[in-house]
Design a protein around this motif. Sequence first.
Motif, mmCIF file in Angstrom:
data_model
loop_
_atom_site.group_PDB
_atom_site.id
_atom_site.type_symbol
_atom_site.label_atom_id
_atom_site.label_comp_id
_atom_site.label_asym_id
_atom_site.label_seq_id
_atom_site.Cartn_x
_atom_site.Cartn_y
_atom_site.Cartn_z
ATOM 1 N N ALA A 178 13.918 -9.268 15.360
ATOM 2 C CA ALA A 178 14.115 -10.694 15.591
ATOM 3 C C ALA A 178 13.724 -11.063 17.019
ATOM 4 N N TYR A 179 12.957 -12.132 17.147
ATOM 5 C CA TYR A 179 12.539 -12.661 18.445
ATOM 6 C C TYR A 179 12.911 -14.143 18.522
ATOM 7 N N TRP A 180 12.998 -14.649 19.745
ATOM 8 C CA TRP A 180 13.199 -16.079 19.974
ATOM 9 C C TRP A 180 12.062 -16.590 20.850
ATOM 10 N N THR A 181 11.474 -17.726 20.436
ATOM 11 C CA THR A 181 10.327 -18.275 21.151
ATOM 12 C C THR A 181 10.400 -19.792 21.142
ATOM 13 N N CYS A 182 9.680 -20.440 22.034
ATOM 14 C CA CYS A 182 9.711 -21.907 22.151
ATOM 15 C C CYS A 182 9.236 -22.545 20.854
ATOM 16 N N ALA A 183 10.048 -23.438 20.291
ATOM 17 C CA ALA A 183 9.706 -24.102 19.040
ATOM 18 C C ALA A 183 8.470 -24.986 19.200
ATOM 19 N N GLY A 184 8.357 -25.638 20.366
ATOM 20 C CA GLY A 184 7.187 -26.485 20.605
ATOM 21 C C GLY A 184 5.909 -25.681 20.664
ATOM 22 N N ARG A 185 5.961 -24.529 21.334
ATOM 23 C CA ARG A 185 4.789 -23.664 21.444
ATOM 24 C C ARG A 185 4.382 -23.107 20.080
ATOM 25 N N SER A 186 5.383 -22.613 19.310
ATOM 26 C CA SER A 186 5.071 -21.980 18.036
ATOM 27 C C SER A 186 4.546 -22.969 17.009
ATOM 28 N N SER A 187 4.936 -24.253 17.117
ATOM 29 C CA SER A 187 4.453 -25.264 16.177
ATOM 30 C C SER A 187 3.166 -25.926 16.638
ATOM 31 N N GLY A 188 2.745 -25.620 17.848
ATOM 32 C CA GLY A 188 1.527 -26.212 18.386
ATOM 33 C C GLY A 188 1.725 -27.575 19.010
ATOM 34 N N ALA A 189 2.983 -28.027 19.097
ATOM 35 C CA ALA A 189 3.249 -29.352 19.659
ATOM 36 C C ALA A 189 3.147 -29.365 21.181
ATOM 37 N N THR A 190 3.358 -28.228 21.809
ATOM 38 C CA THR A 190 3.270 -28.143 23.271
ATOM 39 C C THR A 190 2.387 -26.961 23.662
ATOM 40 N N ASP A 191 1.995 -26.954 24.916
ATOM 41 C CA ASP A 191 1.139 -25.884 25.427
ATOM 42 C C ASP A 191 1.895 -25.065 26.465
ATOM 43 N N CYS A 192 3.161 -24.729 26.151
ATOM 44 C CA CYS A 192 3.985 -23.965 27.095
ATOM 45 C C CYS A 192 3.494 -22.523 27.162
ATOM 46 N N ASP A 193 3.924 -21.838 28.212
ATOM 47 C CA ASP A 193 3.657 -20.406 28.297
ATOM 48 C C ASP A 193 4.346 -19.713 27.138
ATOM 49 N N ASN A 194 3.755 -18.612 26.710
ATOM 50 C CA ASN A 194 4.310 -17.881 25.579
ATOM 51 C C ASN A 194 5.501 -17.045 26.023
ATOM 52 N N ARG A 195 6.648 -17.693 26.110
ATOM 53 C CA ARG A 195 7.878 -16.976 26.445
ATOM 54 C C ARG A 195 8.529 -16.533 25.144
ATOM 55 N N ARG A 196 8.649 -15.246 24.976
ATOM 56 C CA ARG A 196 9.249 -14.703 23.773
ATOM 57 C C ARG A 196 10.159 -13.552 24.170
ATOM 58 N N VAL A 197 11.361 -13.527 23.590
ATOM 59 C CA VAL A 197 12.335 -12.512 23.979
ATOM 60 C C VAL A 197 13.006 -11.951 22.732
ATOM 61 N N ARG A 198 13.217 -10.636 22.737
ATOM 62 C CA ARG A 198 13.879 -9.999 21.605
ATOM 63 C C ARG A 198 15.350 -10.380 21.563
ATOM 64 N N GLU A 199 15.845 -10.637 20.357
ATOM 65 C CA GLU A 199 17.227 -11.075 20.176
ATOM 66 C C GLU A 199 18.222 -10.047 20.711
ATOM 67 N N ASP A 200 18.015 -8.770 20.394
ATOM 68 C CA ASP A 200 18.972 -7.762 20.830
ATOM 69 C C ASP A 200 18.982 -7.603 22.343
ATOM 70 N N MET A 201 17.840 -7.924 23.001
ATOM 71 C CA MET A 201 17.796 -7.840 24.457
ATOM 72 C C MET A 201 18.582 -8.977 25.113
ATOM 73 N N VAL A 202 18.641 -10.140 24.434
ATOM 74 C CA VAL A 202 19.457 -11.245 24.951
ATOM 75 C C VAL A 202 20.927 -10.856 24.898
ATOM 76 N N TYR A 203 21.343 -10.263 23.770
ATOM 77 C CA TYR A 203 22.727 -9.811 23.644
ATOM 78 C C TYR A 203 23.050 -8.742 24.685
ATOM 79 N N GLU A 204 22.119 -7.833 24.894
ATOM 80 C CA GLU A 204 22.338 -6.769 25.872
ATOM 81 C C GLU A 204 22.427 -7.332 27.281
ATOM 82 N N ALA A 205 21.553 -8.297 27.598
ATOM 83 C CA ALA A 205 21.580 -8.915 28.926
ATOM 84 C C ALA A 205 22.887 -9.667 29.146
ATOM 85 N N PHE A 206 23.376 -10.362 28.096
ATOM 86 C CA PHE A 206 24.653 -11.072 28.222
ATOM 87 C C PHE A 206 25.785 -10.097 28.485
ATOM 88 N N THR A 207 25.808 -8.988 27.741
ATOM 89 C CA THR A 207 26.872 -7.986 27.912
ATOM 90 C C THR A 207 26.857 -7.417 29.319
#
Length: 519
Positions: free
Chosen positions: A331-360
């Motif tokens: 599982a990954y999380w990425t900008c909804a605008g970027r993935s739908s083509g509505a925006t031209d943001c940088d491709n920021r994508r992060v693994r879900e388990d890494m977010v949980y690990e970083a929070f812990t």
Amino acid sequence: MKITEITTVKQQIATKIRLAAYCRVSSDSTDQLHSFAAQIRYYSDYTKKHPEYELVDIYADEGITGTEMKKRDELNRLIRDCKKGLIDRIIVKSVSRFARNTEELLVTLRMLTDLGVSVYFEEQGIDTDKLNMEMIVTFPGMAAQQESVNISGNMRWSYQKRMQSGEFNCTCPAYGFDLINGQMVINETEAIVIRRIFSLYLQGFGMQAIANILNDEGVPRRYGHTHWYSGTIKYVLTNERYMGDALLQKKFTTETLPFRTMKNTGQLPKYYVENSNPPIVSRETYEAVQELMRSRQTNNGRKVHDHPLSSKIRCPECGRSFRRIVTRGTAYWTCAGRSSGATDCDNRRVREDMVYEAFTDMVIKLKENQVELLGMLIRQIEAMQDRTSRNQERIRQIDKEIADLGAKNLVITRLHTSGVLGAADYTKQTSEISNRITDLRIERRKKLTEDEDDELLDTLKELNGILEEYDPTTEFDNDLFEQIVQSITVNDNTQITFRLLGNIELTEEINEKGRCKSA
């Protein structure tokens, strides 16, 4: 003109230093090396090895507490002899044997210094003859430290023995119990709340929902706590005390200063005692709650039916939420605008388990530095905003004055209507009252605005209270996450920033294995 300096040379008379030894040992001490008799023998031999000293006497207190000087006859005799000019120097094994009451220690050392009597503490290698008074005033901390170490060690030993025998109850009973004559007794008023929490959870209510119900109803807590949190509810639901058992030594206190309470993750043995206290809920109810709790969780404590990160992660460029995608089972999380083509943001994508690990990782660091970070921040804000109580009192005064002016205005209107008060006087007085009410309302709004600024302080105290009840763990705590995280910003593919209650922002590195390359 010739000036000659004349110096009188005093004849040096070889005199011995009059030495007094002071020793003390508690009657329950098991340390034979420092026993009462051993200390007397030691100081008797001391002057034989140091010919510059002449032993005046050995002053020895045995089996008497060191916390109160007035109970130590020999020490008082020593001080009287010092005042008589019979002693030049005192030798003591350690600061703690001389005094453990910090105030009396400081007073005694100052008095002896004024009498020209020095004190040498062997264990610390400290000689008051070589220190000035500013340095001597640091002694109380040393004595207090030793006292704390001794007391803490004795308490740990006592607790350990009682746990091993199953006789230990607790020193601070859980909500729902009172401690009477060393025995846990059910507090029926609080027990009703405990049974209700178990019942609500079995009915399908979540932990935060239960906390909200209790807060809305104003159900009181204990020990200065004012709010119920989901972490509090979780503690109740997982506390074996409520079915009558006890798991002892869940936490322990470190043996060295500064003393810290730590979660026992295997450093020391734990002791499980069945039927240690009267139950508040049945064993069947307790076990049903544990089973339901397990069924609601999957890996790392995450709930099956939702994703804690939904609507939490934001893109720093377009401000849109991140969306969840699953690629080859990850599982990954990425900008909804970027993935739908509505925006031209940088491709920021992060693994879900890494977010949980970083929070812990982040919350463990915050817990370890809670006093230094949150505690200091709260104290600073309180110092800057030391006005809340004064504002509330002033607002009450303003409300009363406005009410009094309103009543006065009504009387004036009635007097005018009845013809008692002329038009000119009526207009003048009502105008003055109206202007005063306007001024008071302006002041009231200002005070309320100031109190709104204090909401930050309340939020920080709420965060501090939640963390006080949190036991650090290496697993992701979904309930804690939902309570304290307001939003997450993915700065880039290497860092994310957590925005917590109180608008505190903490940045954490993403584990290298979880980083994704930019497109």
